[in-house]
Design a protein around this motif. Sequence first.
Motif, PDB file in Angstrom:
ATOM      1  N   HIS A   1       0.234   2.422   7.443  1.00 16.10           N
ATOM      2  CA  HIS A   1       1.244   2.468   6.456  1.00 16.10           C
ATOM      3  C   HIS A   1       2.464   2.291   7.122  1.00 16.10           C
ATOM      4  N   HIS A  16       0.637  -1.288  -0.111  1.00 13.96           N
ATOM      5  CA  HIS A  16       0.152  -0.079  -0.017  1.00 13.96           C
ATOM      6  C   HIS A  16       1.067   1.177   0.037  1.00 13.96           C
ATOM      7  N   CYS A  49      -6.240   8.766   3.092  1.00 17.73           N
ATOM      8  CA  CYS A  49      -6.064   7.362   2.980  1.00 17.73           C
ATOM      9  C   CYS A  49      -6.280   6.823   4.576  1.00 17.73           C
ATOM     10  N   GLU A  55       2.239   1.713  -3.435  1.00 17.76           N
ATOM     11  CA  GLU A  55       1.218   2.167  -4.308  1.00 17.76           C
ATOM     12  C   GLU A  55       1.075   3.669  -4.168  1.00 17.76           C
ATOM     13  N   HIS A  56       1.234   4.205  -2.825  1.00 19.90           N
ATOM     14  CA  HIS A  56       0.904   5.739  -2.719  1.00 19.90           C
ATOM     15  C   HIS A  56       2.087   6.392  -3.493  1.00 19.90           C
TER      16      HIS A  56
HETATM   17 ZN   LIG Z   1      -4.166   4.563   0.581  1.00 19.12          ZN
END
Ligand SMILES: [Zn+2]
Length: 396
Positions: free
Chosen positions: A196, A96, A192, A99-100
């Motif tokens: 993370h 994730h 979001c 992805e950011h």
């Molecule tokens: Zn996110």
Amino acid sequence: MEKLFYEDTHILDFEAVVTDCQAVNDSFLIVLNRTAFFPEEGGQPADTGTLNGLAVRDVSIRKDIIYHHMDTPLEVGCKVTGHVDWDRRFDFMQQHSGEHIISGLLHKHYGFTNVGFHLGLAEVTLDFDGNIGMDALREIEAEANNIVWQNLSVKAYFPDRDSLQAMEYRSKIEIEGAVRIVEIPDVDVCACCAPHVKKTGEIGLIKITGVQSHRGGVRINILCGQRALKDYSIKQDSVNALSALLSAKPELVVEAVKKLQEDGLKQKETLNTLAGQLLQLQVASLPEPSVCPNPILFVELSNPIAIRNTVNELTGKYPGYCGIFNGNDASGYSFIIGSSTEDCRTLASRLREAFGAKGGGTPPMIQGNVQTTKEKLIAFLSNQHHPSNGWFALRL
Ligand SMILES: [Zn+2]
């Protein structure tokens, strides 16, 4: 309810008190006063783990209440010790956060918006509203990995309304309640709700493994951290095995396979030429049309173009049905049968009735395939009376 995963995404062990326990179907939905379990939200799958050593199979959220799905009930008011499965959580955080970074860079350099994100157990896909090829993505990938190696801090916070209004960030939509911002300084700012990594270095590696056109934009596949390492191992094993099979250095296997393909094509051409020549010899040894009005040949591995040309040649010379069956008993036969005087479709329907043959065509020519033995075909064709020419003559 205290969401411990927002205080620190690395809290895995915690203590809490059960505030509710509901029986739903075959499972029990447990609510705690505090939890480190992240529910499925924002594209990131739910955590798994244990409460008092008993399995938490799923975690969901409804009206801001987090439910721990368990097979056993827990008494309201009792103290529990929770443990989150770190391997699963860390894997999702690596993907994730990666992805950011990719989405942030594509937004920064190309103005693309991420319009779809799927984070599964085996696959991570990102959809964008613009087009980009693999060459340009390689540059994005290099920059993304540089950001990983700079080991930047990943900040997550809930800005007040006024600050939020003034901020530039991705996924800016009007939502009820507080908006959580995940920021990687100078790289990306995005709304979001998922946990993370704390530092980009934890992502380890970001690898873009594929790109394809998707709904007017592109879909990109990525693998981060341990998934990228596993993928590297699989690919390395494949390349090493190919290298050994081809007796070529790993970086030269593509060239070696191209050469194999070229050699294969040349051999096929030679084989086709030889097969055509063999067919011509068989045709040359056929009896005259008066003796053999319906010549049928059996060949194996012959060239399809040569077969079609030969059938055309035969129909010009012989009055009845002229056919070639190509193949063998194990894999079956393909056939082409032509005639300058008869309706070949009659023969096609008889082959279909007798052997379940597939195919068809026009009165002067039929083609198809049949799964049976040469012996049975000969017996069958020999028994097919022809109204004007009598028996089929077979060249064996
Ligand atoms: Zn996110």
